[in-house]
Design a protein around this motif. Structure first.
Motif, PDB file in Angstrom:
ATOM      1  N   THR A 139      72.858 110.955  83.049  1.00  0.00           N
ATOM      2  CA  THR A 139      73.444 111.099  84.380  1.00  0.00           C
ATOM      3  C   THR A 139      72.732 112.239  85.102  1.00  0.00           C
ATOM      4  O   THR A 139      73.159 113.402  85.045  1.00  0.00           O
ATOM      5  N   PRO A 140      71.624 111.954  85.788  1.00  0.00           N
ATOM      6  CA  PRO A 140      70.818 113.019  86.404  1.00  0.00           C
ATOM      7  C   PRO A 140      71.569 113.873  87.426  1.00  0.00           C
ATOM      8  O   PRO A 140      71.173 115.015  87.674  1.00  0.00           O
ATOM      9  N   SER A 141      72.625 113.332  88.008  1.00  0.00           N
ATOM     10  CA  SER A 141      73.353 114.076  89.036  1.00  0.00           C
ATOM     11  C   SER A 141      74.493 114.919  88.473  1.00  0.00           C
ATOM     12  O   SER A 141      75.219 115.562  89.240  1.00  0.00           O
ATOM     13  N   ALA A 142      74.662 114.937  87.156  1.00  0.00           N
ATOM     14  CA  ALA A 142      75.811 115.633  86.562  1.00  0.00           C
ATOM     15  C   ALA A 142      75.784 117.126  86.895  1.00  0.00           C
ATOM     16  O   ALA A 142      74.737 117.776  86.843  1.00  0.00           O
ATOM     17  N   ARG A 143      76.935 117.653  87.211  1.00  0.00           N
ATOM     18  CA  ARG A 143      77.093 119.088  87.479  1.00  0.00           C
ATOM     19  C   ARG A 143      77.567 119.746  86.183  1.00  0.00           C
ATOM     20  O   ARG A 143      78.686 119.491  85.716  1.00  0.00           O
ATOM     21  N   ILE A 144      76.730 120.594  85.611  1.00  0.00           N
ATOM     22  CA  ILE A 144      76.970 121.169  84.287  1.00  0.00           C
ATOM     23  C   ILE A 144      77.277 122.654  84.420  1.00  0.00           C
ATOM     24  O   ILE A 144      76.553 123.396  85.094  1.00  0.00           O
ATOM     25  N   VAL A 145      78.342 123.097  83.769  1.00  0.00           N
ATOM     26  CA  VAL A 145      78.690 124.520  83.729  1.00  0.00           C
ATOM     27  C   VAL A 145      78.679 124.972  82.271  1.00  0.00           C
ATOM     28  O   VAL A 145      79.251 124.314  81.398  1.00  0.00           O
ATOM     29  N   THR A 164      66.388 130.250  82.676  1.00  0.00           N
ATOM     30  CA  THR A 164      65.483 129.176  83.091  1.00  0.00           C
ATOM     31  C   THR A 164      66.262 127.952  83.558  1.00  0.00           C
ATOM     32  O   THR A 164      65.940 127.349  84.592  1.00  0.00           O
ATOM     33  N   LEU A 165      67.293 127.573  82.823  1.00  0.00           N
ATOM     34  CA  LEU A 165      68.097 126.414  83.214  1.00  0.00           C
ATOM     35  C   LEU A 165      68.756 126.628  84.571  1.00  0.00           C
ATOM     36  O   LEU A 165      68.860 125.697  85.379  1.00  0.00           O
ATOM     37  N   ARG A 166      69.183 127.863  84.839  1.00  0.00           N
ATOM     38  CA  ARG A 166      69.781 128.156  86.141  1.00  0.00           C
ATOM     39  C   ARG A 166      68.715 128.124  87.239  1.00  0.00           C
ATOM     40  O   ARG A 166      68.926 127.560  88.306  1.00  0.00           O
ATOM     41  N   GLU A 167      67.572 128.742  86.984  1.00  0.00           N
ATOM     42  CA  GLU A 167      66.511 128.784  87.992  1.00  0.00           C
ATOM     43  C   GLU A 167      66.023 127.385  88.352  1.00  0.00           C
ATOM     44  O   GLU A 167      65.674 127.105  89.498  1.00  0.00           O
ATOM     45  N   ALA A 173      76.082 126.586  86.922  1.00  0.00           N
ATOM     46  CA  ALA A 173      76.633 127.937  86.870  1.00  0.00           C
ATOM     47  C   ALA A 173      77.016 128.257  85.433  1.00  0.00           C
ATOM     48  O   ALA A 173      77.072 127.368  84.568  1.00  0.00           O
ATOM     49  N   SER A 174      77.290 129.530  85.202  1.00  0.00           N
ATOM     50  CA  SER A 174      77.751 129.963  83.879  1.00  0.00           C
ATOM     51  C   SER A 174      78.998 130.815  84.039  1.00  0.00           C
ATOM     52  O   SER A 174      79.192 131.487  85.057  1.00  0.00           O
ATOM     53  N   PHE A 181      79.830 139.000  79.042  1.00  0.00           N
ATOM     54  CA  PHE A 181      79.831 139.354  80.464  1.00  0.00           C
ATOM     55  C   PHE A 181      78.495 138.966  81.092  1.00  0.00           C
ATOM     56  O   PHE A 181      77.512 138.697  80.399  1.00  0.00           O
ATOM     57  N   GLY A 182      78.493 138.930  82.415  1.00  0.00           N
ATOM     58  CA  GLY A 182      77.249 138.710  83.132  1.00  0.00           C
ATOM     59  C   GLY A 182      77.004 137.292  83.591  1.00  0.00           C
ATOM     60  O   GLY A 182      75.945 136.998  84.140  1.00  0.00           O
ATOM     61  N   GLY A 183      77.952 136.383  83.396  1.00  0.00           N
ATOM     62  CA  GLY A 183      77.811 135.039  83.928  1.00  0.00           C
ATOM     63  C   GLY A 183      78.017 135.030  85.433  1.00  0.00           C
ATOM     64  O   GLY A 183      78.330 136.050  86.052  1.00  0.00           O
ATOM     65  N   ASP A 184      77.856 133.862  86.039  1.00  0.00           N
ATOM     66  CA  ASP A 184      78.127 133.749  87.478  1.00  0.00           C
ATOM     67  C   ASP A 184      79.584 134.065  87.770  1.00  0.00           C
ATOM     68  O   ASP A 184      79.923 134.606  88.825  1.00  0.00           O
ATOM     69  N   LEU A 185      80.459 133.711  86.827  1.00  0.00           N
ATOM     70  CA  LEU A 185      81.865 134.079  86.892  1.00  0.00           C
ATOM     71  C   LEU A 185      82.275 134.641  85.539  1.00  0.00           C
ATOM     72  O   LEU A 185      81.627 134.388  84.520  1.00  0.00           O
ATOM     73  N   GLU A 186      83.363 135.399  85.534  1.00  0.00           N
ATOM     74  CA  GLU A 186      83.901 135.987  84.309  1.00  0.00           C
ATOM     75  C   GLU A 186      85.284 135.401  84.047  1.00  0.00           C
ATOM     76  O   GLU A 186      85.996 135.042  84.986  1.00  0.00           O
ATOM     77  N   ALA A 187      85.663 135.342  82.764  1.00  0.00           N
ATOM     78  CA  ALA A 187      86.989 134.854  82.413  1.00  0.00           C
ATOM     79  C   ALA A 187      87.516 135.625  81.215  1.00  0.00           C
ATOM     80  O   ALA A 187      86.744 136.089  80.369  1.00  0.00           O
ATOM     81  N   VAL A 188      88.833 135.746  81.130  1.00  0.00           N
ATOM     82  CA  VAL A 188      89.460 136.468  80.030  1.00  0.00           C
ATOM     83  C   VAL A 188      89.361 135.682  78.734  1.00  0.00           C
ATOM     84  O   VAL A 188      89.153 136.248  77.664  1.00  0.00           O
TER      85      VAL A 188
END
Length: 364
Positions: A139-145, A164-167, A173-174, A181-188
């Motif tokens: 699925t080339p259009s898949a949005r992967i986190v 590299t995968l993000r660039e 996103a991560s 820590f240090g992803g695009d978003l953080e979670a507990v």
């Protein structure tokens, strides 16, 4: 500090002069996490942690900049009160998506489930790129986190694979969960990270793996990847579709990791408490089918049977392999696991890609 090397987003790579054991100066490689210390300048004096470097650890082959003598750490505007690496000298404050001060707090407060979103879980960070390749091959259009757990490296920036995968736009996103820590978003927690992936980042698929630097002891339970079972549990209780990527090897010299690794057998066969899918290679008429048949038998004996004895109905699913090797070779990075590349241990990467393809088939 005497020179800059080629870094990547979030990491400054340096050459630093230190005094060796004999008192003579020597030059070592060092990494500075810019979120924590900024970017050191040539001529600066920095404090280094050299534990992993001195021990010659495979993943940690660099010194780490702890502080800069003449520079204050970078100041970032933080709205919330979420601290990661808590109560260590390098604890850092982040904006977590599940913090009451977060703009996403209301969304997370009302999020109840994953709505069937496929969640691929793996033991080793080296599985991330192959899983992504498998998803996009189908699925080339898949949005992967990507959800990074805190079993191994804590800074998400340490992963050049993720950078590299993000660039390249292959991962949308991560999210760094727990003490990572240090992803695009953080979670507990991983649970909040998965809900954030679905309801904040609108992921089609989430991939949950620890960062680089898997820790293993050779004992039955003493390996950091055991938390892969916990990640499948999180996906299951939140109403996702849990998929376990199998750790296999054709080339590992250690018997416990040849064929199906005991890490997968333990994390999936004994730790998982929710039904999950485990992809294996679909039968084909070719010479290497003996190995795939062996892995399938091991999955049945070491994952499905122990789970069934506990009243848990895991599912073994056969996934076609066509096109996956090409997808792996087309990735914009060099694949490596435990020091072996794609040609040296093809199955290790292929089985991760199978899990990705299986997840793509469940996107609704």
């Amino acid at each position: 500090m005497i020179a800059h090397r080629r870094g990547w987003p979030g990491v400054a790579s340096l050459q630093v002069e230190v005094l060796g054991a004999d008192g003579a100066p020597e030059t070592v490689r060092a990494l500075a996490y810019t979120e924590l210390v900024g970017t050191p300048e040539i001529g600066e004096t920095v404090d280094l942690n050299t534990n992993a470097l001195r021990r010659g650890l495979g993943t940690g082959g660099d010194a780490i900049v702890v502080s800069r003598r003449d520079a204050a750490p970078p100041a970032e505007p933080i709205r919330g009160h979420m601290m990661k690496m808590r109560y260590t000298p390098v604890q850092t404050m982040v904006d977590a998506l599940d913090d009451p001060a977060s703009e996403h707090y209301t969304t997370l407060t009302h999020a109840r489930d994953l709505g069937g979103m496929p969640v691929v879980v793996a033991d080793l960070h080296s599985s991330l790129a192959p899983i992504v390749a498998g998803i996009l091959a189908e699925t080339p259009s898949a949005r992967i986190v990507y959800v990074m757990t805190d079993g191994a490296a804590l800074p998400a920036a340490y992963s050049r694979v993720l950078a590299t995968l993000r660039e390249e736009g292959l991962v949308a996103a991560s999210i760094s969960a727990g003490q990572a820590f240090g992803g695009d978003l953080e979670a507990v927690t991983v649970h909040s990270a998965l809900l954030g992936a679905r309801h904040v980042l609108e992921a089609d698929v989430a991939v949950v793996i620890q960062g680089p630097g898997n820790l293993g002891t050779g004992t039955g339970w003493g390996f950091s990847g055991v938390q892969a079972g916990d990640a499948l549990n999180a996906a299951g209780v939140l109403g996702g579709s849990p998929i376990g990527a199998l750790r296999v090897s054709e080339a590992d010299e250690r018997a416990r990791h040849r064929g199906l690794s005991h890490h997968s057998a333990t994390a999936y066969g004994r730790t998982t408490l929710v039904p999950a899918r485990f992809p294996v290679a679909a039968p084909e008429r070719r010479g290497d089918w003996v190995f795939h048949a062996q892995v399938t038998a091991q999955v049945e004996q070491q994952i499905l049977s122990p789970a069934a004895a506990r009243g848990l109905a895991h599912e073994l699913i056969e996934v076609r392999t066509d096109g996956l090797l090409e997808a792996l070779r087309d990735l914009p990075l060099r694949l490596s696991t435990m020091g072996r590349d794609l040609d040296e241990d093809t199955a290790a990467f292929l089985y991760a890609a199978l899990a990705g393809r299986a997840a793509a088939g469940l996107i609704s």
